[in-house]
Design a protein around this motif. Structure first.
Motif, PDB file in Angstrom:
ATOM      1  N   LYS A 195     160.172  66.398  17.709  1.00 10.66           N
ATOM      2  CA  LYS A 195     159.813  65.143  18.386  1.00 10.66           C
ATOM      3  C   LYS A 195     160.214  63.928  17.580  1.00 10.66           C
ATOM      4  O   LYS A 195     160.484  62.862  18.119  1.00 10.66           O
ATOM      5  CB  LYS A 195     158.317  65.128  18.704  1.00 10.66           C
ATOM      6  CG  LYS A 195     157.410  65.136  17.503  1.00 10.66           C
ATOM      7  CD  LYS A 195     155.962  65.388  17.900  1.00 10.66           C
ATOM      8  CE  LYS A 195     155.710  66.848  18.181  1.00 10.66           C
ATOM      9  NZ  LYS A 195     154.382  67.179  18.652  1.00 10.66           N
ATOM     10  N   ASP A 201     158.087  70.709  23.262  1.00  6.92           N
ATOM     11  CA  ASP A 201     156.736  70.227  22.983  1.00  6.92           C
ATOM     12  C   ASP A 201     155.901  70.496  24.240  1.00  6.92           C
ATOM     13  O   ASP A 201     156.316  70.133  25.357  1.00  6.92           O
ATOM     14  CB  ASP A 201     156.808  68.706  22.689  1.00  6.92           C
ATOM     15  CG  ASP A 201     155.719  68.267  21.739  1.00  6.92           C
ATOM     16  OD1 ASP A 201     154.793  69.062  21.472  1.00  6.92           O
ATOM     17  OD2 ASP A 201     155.787  67.119  21.258  1.00  6.92           O
ATOM     18  N   SER A 202     154.757  71.165  24.083  1.00  3.68           N
ATOM     19  CA  SER A 202     154.071  71.707  25.262  1.00  3.68           C
ATOM     20  C   SER A 202     153.703  70.625  26.279  1.00  3.68           C
ATOM     21  O   SER A 202     153.804  70.844  27.487  1.00  3.68           O
ATOM     22  CB  SER A 202     152.826  72.478  24.837  1.00  3.68           C
ATOM     23  OG  SER A 202     151.970  71.641  24.100  1.00  3.68           O
ATOM     24  N   GLU A 203     153.299  69.449  25.791  1.00  4.32           N
ATOM     25  CA  GLU A 203     152.904  68.363  26.699  1.00  4.32           C
ATOM     26  C   GLU A 203     154.103  67.900  27.525  1.00  4.32           C
ATOM     27  O   GLU A 203     154.001  67.656  28.729  1.00  4.32           O
ATOM     28  CB  GLU A 203     152.347  67.167  25.922  1.00  4.32           C
ATOM     29  CG  GLU A 203     151.055  67.430  25.164  1.00  4.32           C
ATOM     30  CD  GLU A 203     151.244  68.234  23.890  1.00  4.32           C
ATOM     31  OE1 GLU A 203     152.411  68.541  23.539  1.00  4.32           O
ATOM     32  OE2 GLU A 203     150.244  68.574  23.240  1.00  4.32           O
ATOM     33  N   ASN A 244     150.088  62.951  15.861  1.00  6.20           N
ATOM     34  CA  ASN A 244     150.900  63.809  16.723  1.00  6.20           C
ATOM     35  C   ASN A 244     150.873  63.295  18.156  1.00  6.20           C
ATOM     36  O   ASN A 244     151.906  63.203  18.811  1.00  6.20           O
ATOM     37  CB  ASN A 244     150.394  65.251  16.649  1.00  6.20           C
ATOM     38  CG  ASN A 244     151.253  66.189  17.486  1.00  6.20           C
ATOM     39  OD1 ASN A 244     152.468  66.197  17.360  1.00  6.20           O
ATOM     40  ND2 ASN A 244     150.631  66.952  18.367  1.00  6.20           N
ATOM     41  N   GLU A 285     153.823  61.715  20.388  1.00  2.00           N
ATOM     42  CA  GLU A 285     154.097  62.261  21.725  1.00  2.00           C
ATOM     43  C   GLU A 285     154.099  61.189  22.808  1.00  2.00           C
ATOM     44  O   GLU A 285     154.797  61.324  23.818  1.00  2.00           O
ATOM     45  CB  GLU A 285     153.090  63.369  22.047  1.00  2.00           C
ATOM     46  CG  GLU A 285     153.342  64.600  21.171  1.00  2.00           C
ATOM     47  CD  GLU A 285     152.431  65.775  21.463  1.00  2.00           C
ATOM     48  OE1 GLU A 285     152.660  66.839  20.868  1.00  2.00           O
ATOM     49  OE2 GLU A 285     151.490  65.635  22.281  1.00  2.00           O
TER      50      GLU A 285
HETATM   51 MG    MG Z   1     152.625  68.826  21.499  1.00  5.40          MG
END
Ligand code: MG
Ligand code: NDP
Length: 387
Positions: free
Chosen positions: A126, A151-153, A218, A222
């Motif tokens: 990221k 990145d999961s989001e 983090n 994000e």
């Molecule tokens: Mg994440």
């Protein structure tokens, strides 16, 4: 058969990616693996996956890596080393997919290289979106590269936006979920140790991102990442704490409909999604047992205890090099915290001080991004040394 190059193969995302790939040996070929200094780990992976190329980012370790591979009878694997070789690998015609899983701004140059070469990018790093911003997105548009956020989001948002028209996107809101990290309920953060900070309640990750989750940096990174990836301004990106990490993020449309993407907190799922896209791979994902889950809760983030989340919004709104400065200050401060040279709350203090003192115009090239990053690192080290 697609050739996969994994940048940061010895890390947490690297390991999860290799685990996913090992389920599909007929579909994906592990073509190249890179590491920085953990050569023994890299050699073990080479033994298991037999890539064509192994790379250490540390140029001084090239002969050591070659010797270790030869010791294990792996002489046929080509040994590359240094930043220039990472950049060369990312653009190599044989590489179909670049998995960008290096930690920190060290991932910038290979990410840009893969983007310029028009690869499919599985982007976990990221920090390269935070620092590369508009330039990276422009490079991707121009080359026709495919960017799949790991990145999961962002993987969740990518899925929730899949069927939206431009008009619908222009009025939608992104709702990023955050676990809240290990200190969600700890009021006094003064005595926090590195061991406390890396003990994440729901995700198992590398050290740096674990500390970032504990400070909420983090989530701040994000927010910036989401803004660039999806073209949303800061005031249409919200953050909500959701400790169970079941919902990976949401998109709220103008009519009030909210799409959420859910799943077990396991990075192999967004990795597999990105590999298989536009298809879906099957086989190994953990199932969610809703009945056993009990309640799912939400709360507002506490930006008094975790100010770095607000610093990220501030950096995004002020533009220039603010995001690069914030990211660099954070990386250096986290490193100092993990080495027990500063306290946990000093991480935010270093970020604040650098954002207040180092203001630069927006970069016009990758070189200018790297220069700004370098300067911010030097200045942050100076500030920390003075404390
Ligand atoms: Mg994440
Ligand atoms: P790790 O610390 O576990 O792994 C980092 C990898 O990068 C290792 O392979 C390491 O090599 C390599 N590396 C470190 N420094 C350098 C350098 N200077 N040059 C080249 N390579 C380097 O990190 P994670 O896997 O946790 O995270 C990787 C990225 O993915 C980060 O940007 C993180 O924010 C992002 N991410 C991670 C998630 C997770 O679940 N872990 C979730 C979402 C995003 P070596 O082993 O030799 O040191």
């Amino acid at each position: 058969m697609q050739n996969i190059a994994i940048f940061g193969a010895t890390g947490s995302i690297g390991g999860s990616t290799l685990d996913v790939l090992s389920h599909y040996p007929d579909r994906y070929n592990v073509f190249a693996l890179t590491a920085n200094s953990r050569l023994d780990e890299l050699v073990k992976l080479c033994e298991q996956f037999k890539p064509r190329i192994a790379v250490t980012a540390d140029e001084t370790k090239k002969s050591e890596l070659a010797a270790k591979l030869a010791e294990r009878g792996l002489k046929s694997i080509e040994v590359w080393a240094g930043q220039d070789d990472l950049v060369k690998l990312a653009a190599l015609p044989e590489v179909d997919v670049a998995v960008l899983a290096i930690v920190g701004a060290a991932g910038l140059a290979p990410t840009f290289s893969a983007a310029r070469a028009g690869k499919r990018l599985l982007l976990a790093n990221k920090e390269s979106v935070v620092c590369g911003g508009a330039l990276l997105m422009q490079t991707i548009r121009e080359s026709g590269a495919e960017l799949l956020p790991v990145d999961s989001e962002h993987n969740a948002i990518f899925q929730c936006l899949a069927s939206a028209s431009d008009a619908q996107r222009s009025k939608a809101r992104i709702i990023l979920t955050a676990s809240g990290g290990p200190f969600r309920k700890r009021m006094d953060l003064s005595g926090v140790t590195p061991e406390d900070a890396v003990a994440h309640p729901t995700w198992n990750m590398g050290q740096k991102i674990s500390v970032d989750s504990a400070t909420l940096m983090n989530k701040g990174l994000e927010v910036i990442e989401a803004s660039w990836l999806f073209g949303f301004p800061a005031d249409r990106i919200d953050v909500v704490i959701h400790p169970q990490s079941l919902i990976h993020s949401m998109v709220e449309y103008a009519d009030g409909c909210i799409l959420a993407q859910m799943g077990a907190p396991d990075m192999r799922t967004p990795i597999a999604y990105s590999l298989g896209w536009p298809e879906r791979l099957d086989g190994f994902a953990k199932r969610v047992d809703f009945a056993a889950l009990g309640s799912v809760t939400f709360e507002a983030p506490d930006t008094k205890r975790f100010p770095q989340l607000s610093y990220a919004y501030e950096a995004l709104r002020s533009g220039g090099c603010a995001s690069i400065v914030l990211n660099a200050a954070n990386e250096i401060a986290v490193e100092a915290f993990l080495a027990r040279r500063i306290g946990f709350t000093d991480i935010a203090r270093a970020c604040r001080e650098m954002m207040d003192t180092l203001v630069m115009p927006a970069p016009r090239s990758l070189e200018e991004v790297l220069d700004a990053d370098h300067l911010a690192r030097v200045k942050t080290r100076e500030v920390i040394a003075r404390w």
